[in-house]
Design a protein around this motif. Structure first.
Motif, mmCIF file in Angstrom:
data_model
loop_
_atom_site.group_PDB
_atom_site.id
_atom_site.type_symbol
_atom_site.label_atom_id
_atom_site.label_comp_id
_atom_site.label_asym_id
_atom_site.label_seq_id
_atom_site.Cartn_x
_atom_site.Cartn_y
_atom_site.Cartn_z
ATOM 1 N N SER A 97 0.810 -1.221 0.000
ATOM 2 C CA SER A 97 0.000 0.000 0.000
ATOM 3 C C SER A 97 0.843 1.271 0.000
ATOM 4 N N THR A 98 2.166 1.127 -0.025
ATOM 5 C CA THR A 98 3.043 2.298 0.060
ATOM 6 C C THR A 98 2.725 3.378 -0.973
ATOM 7 N N PRO A 99 2.612 3.067 -2.277
ATOM 8 C CA PRO A 99 2.361 4.143 -3.243
ATOM 9 C C PRO A 99 1.105 4.950 -2.927
ATOM 10 N N ALA A 100 0.015 4.270 -2.577
ATOM 11 C CA ALA A 100 -1.230 4.977 -2.284
ATOM 12 C C ALA A 100 -1.100 5.806 -1.010
ATOM 13 N N THR A 101 -0.453 5.248 0.012
ATOM 14 C CA THR A 101 -0.257 5.983 1.261
ATOM 15 C C THR A 101 0.599 7.212 1.035
ATOM 16 N N LEU A 102 1.677 7.046 0.285
ATOM 17 C CA LEU A 102 2.585 8.153 0.020
ATOM 18 C C LEU A 102 1.904 9.241 -0.807
ATOM 19 N N ALA A 103 1.087 8.838 -1.760
ATOM 20 C CA ALA A 103 0.364 9.824 -2.578
ATOM 21 C C ALA A 103 -0.555 10.690 -1.708
ATOM 22 N N ARG A 104 -1.207 10.059 -0.722
ATOM 23 C CA ARG A 104 -2.063 10.825 0.192
ATOM 24 C C ARG A 104 -1.238 11.801 1.022
ATOM 25 N N HIS A 105 -0.096 11.344 1.510
ATOM 26 C CA HIS A 105 0.766 12.218 2.304
ATOM 27 C C HIS A 105 1.275 13.403 1.474
ATOM 28 N N ASP A 123 8.655 -7.795 -7.725
ATOM 29 C CA ASP A 123 7.588 -6.806 -7.585
ATOM 30 C C ASP A 123 7.971 -5.739 -6.558
ATOM 31 N N THR A 124 8.595 -6.178 -5.462
ATOM 32 C CA THR A 124 9.065 -5.239 -4.445
ATOM 33 C C THR A 124 10.117 -4.307 -5.032
ATOM 34 N N ASP A 125 11.062 -4.882 -5.781
ATOM 35 C CA ASP A 125 12.117 -4.075 -6.406
ATOM 36 C C ASP A 125 11.526 -3.038 -7.348
ATOM 37 N N ARG A 126 10.580 -3.468 -8.182
ATOM 38 C CA ARG A 126 9.969 -2.551 -9.153
ATOM 39 C C ARG A 126 9.229 -1.424 -8.429
ATOM 40 N N CYS A 127 8.468 -1.774 -7.387
ATOM 41 C CA CYS A 127 7.725 -0.769 -6.636
ATOM 42 C C CYS A 127 8.676 0.240 -6.008
ATOM 43 N N TYR A 128 9.707 -0.266 -5.349
ATOM 44 C CA TYR A 128 10.657 0.619 -4.666
ATOM 45 C C TYR A 128 11.342 1.555 -5.660
ATOM 46 N N ASP A 129 11.858 0.989 -6.740
ATOM 47 C CA ASP A 129 12.629 1.785 -7.696
ATOM 48 C C ASP A 129 11.769 2.820 -8.416
ATOM 49 N N GLU A 130 10.533 2.459 -8.749
ATOM 50 C CA GLU A 130 9.669 3.404 -9.454
ATOM 51 C C GLU A 130 9.165 4.518 -8.535
ATOM 52 N N VAL A 131 8.945 4.185 -7.260
ATOM 53 C CA VAL A 131 8.574 5.229 -6.305
ATOM 54 C C VAL A 131 9.739 6.201 -6.124
ATOM 55 N N LYS A 136 7.620 13.778 -10.191
ATOM 56 C CA LYS A 136 6.549 13.538 -11.156
ATOM 57 C C LYS A 136 5.862 12.229 -10.833
ATOM 58 N N TYR A 137 4.538 12.241 -10.835
ATOM 59 C CA TYR A 137 3.804 10.996 -10.645
ATOM 60 C C TYR A 137 4.072 10.063 -11.822
ATOM 61 N N ASN A 138 4.019 8.767 -11.571
ATOM 62 C CA ASN A 138 4.203 7.786 -12.645
ATOM 63 C C ASN A 138 3.227 6.631 -12.467
ATOM 64 N N SER A 139 3.442 5.538 -13.188
ATOM 65 C CA SER A 139 2.497 4.426 -13.148
ATOM 66 C C SER A 139 2.463 3.723 -11.800
#
Length: 446
Positions: free
Chosen positions: A245-253, A288-296, A304-307
């Motif tokens: 849930s990190t991307p969604a949580t971070l976007a709210r913050h 999946d964890t690597d991709r999430c971390y690196d893209e965030v 800039k927001y991304n996918s």
């Protein structure tokens, strides 16, 4: 993977909350001046070395090699965890490091010294000085006291005992701020206030009046000393809102920071509690964890927001608000990718305004920290380095008595059961450094 809305000392308006909400105007003005010094102070000078790990003292290389050899071996790691469990929860005087002098000596000069800063101000400040002499910008210092979920939670509690636990945390945390230096961070571990605090955190309830007043006093001392604060990342049970849930949580913050007009501090940490977290909250595959971390990370550094880190609403501006970032990971590839983004920005002459720092735990991933200090100049497939973008490298240090640190050390060992491959990489790097030094010594003798 976790994200923490880091505490930042600063002033953003008459109605803003500072650190943990202090309304001390004098402290807030002092914080504004301190922050200006942070951004203006130059990074420490770096010396070019043939091998990044050449920075480390010989004793550190030997101790690291010993500890990493155990940590990277599934066969040796299990009895190590068994032993540490007995030390963390002693049932006899023999296993109690505070009562067994021989055991205390053995633990302190091996695994304790590998991962901890010291038991008192003199030892801790020696450790901080040694870290900074390597070229690190500073440290993230934390008091070791903690209570884990399920630990003594069913025991009967009275108000006097609860107050004593909070007072112990307060005294230790105030000493932590006092030991830190201007520009360093202090990590606040709220579970250290005891089982009552743990229950409140699990319920997402407000702190008691005594807890809140203790936190405010810590914050005011930090402001007066020029020490930055952040909330230490702990288990999902007491800090909901990370992992998948990190991307969604971070976007709210980020959107809250934009609306309220403050700079968001983000400390991005890979998940470390694989053995205890609910499986459905964790990415199914490491890739999946690597991709999430690196893209965030990419989204944060480019603002800039991304996918992966998507805007919370369709009306959200495309550019992220003001933010500072600490990339807290031992993953070499992720660090290199983040460093490459910053180098590319420097080459293009971009006016990047994201304050970027890297952080690794003391005694872990030293090869990553040291390569960062060298700007990856000597690593294969180097992207090059620029004095303009010299990386800010921090080490995370935990301090406390040997007994207080046993829970921390046990968690380090348990985490390594899920990261044997990475630990093996560190062991190989240390062994290569030892061989390099032996070859040089033999060549000089001839």
């Amino acid at each position: 993977m976790k994200t923490a809305r880091a505490v930042r000392v600063g002033t953003t308006g008459a109605n803003s909350r500072f650190v943990s909400g202090t309304s001390n105007t004098r402290s807030s003005v002092a914080a504004s001046n301190i922050l200006q010094q942070f951004t203006q102070s130059p990074p420490p000078p770096r010396k070019s070395l043939a091998a990044p790990l050449a920075k480390l003292p010989f004793s550190s290389v030997l101790r690291s090699l010993l500890v990493l050899s155990v940590s990277s071996s599934p066969i040796l790691l299990k009895p190590c965890i068994y032993t540490l469990s007995h030390l963390a929860h002693p049932r006899s005087a023999f296993w109690d490091v505070s009562k067994n002098p021989l055991l205390n000596f053995l633990v302190k000069h091996t695994i304790y010294k590998q991962f901890n800063a010291g038991e008192n101000k003199v030892e801790v400040q020696d450790s901080i000085r040694n870290i900074k002499q390597l070229g690190c910008r500073g440290v993230l210092l934390g008091y070791a006291r903690e209570v884990l979920v399920g630990e003594n939670q069913d025991a009967a509690r009275d108000e006097k005992a609860a107050m004593a636990e909070i007072q112990m945390w307060f005294d230790g945390t105030m000493r932590t701020v006092d030991m830190a230096q201007q520009g360093d961070f202090v990590a606040l571990k709220f579970t250290g206030m005891g089982t009552d605090a743990l229950r409140l955190l699990q319920k997402e309830a407000d702190p008691t009046e005594f807890m809140d007043s203790s936190i405010l006093k810590v914050c005011d001392l930090a402001i007066s000393r020029g020490v930055r604060l952040l909330v230490d990342a702990e288990e999902q049970a007491v800090q909901p809102g990370y992992l998948r849930s990190t991307p969604a949580t971070l976007a709210r913050h980020l959107e809250t920071a934009r609306q309220e007009g403050y700079t968001l501090g983000v400390k991005l940490v890979r998940g470390a509690y694989m053995k205890t977290e609910p499986r459905h909250l964790i990415w199914a595959k490491k890739e999946d964890t690597d991709r999430c971390y690196d893209e965030v990370v990419e989204a944060l550094l480019t603002r800039k927001y991304n996918s992966m880190l998507q805007a919370p609403t369709k009306d959200t501006p495309a550019e992220l608000p003001s933010l500072d970032v600490i990339i807290a990971t031992h993953n070499r590839d992720s660090v290199r990718k983040a460093h490459a983004i910053r180098m590319e920005q420097a080459v293009r002459g971009e006016d990047y305004d994201v304050d970027l720092s890297y952080a690794q735990l003391q005694g872990m991933a030293d090869e990553v920290s040291c390569e960062l200090l060298e700007g990856f100049e000597n690593a294969e497939n180097s992207v090059g380095a620029s004095p303009v973008a010299a990386p800010n490298v921090f080490k995370l240090l935990t301090w406390g008595s040997v007994q207080e640190c046993m829970g921390f050390l046990l968690r380090r060992a348990i985490e390594n059961t899920e990261a044997v491959g990475r630990t093996k990489d560190s062991q190989v790097a240390m062994f290569a450094e030892l061989k390099r030094r032996c070859r040089n010594a033999f060549a000089r003798s001839n």
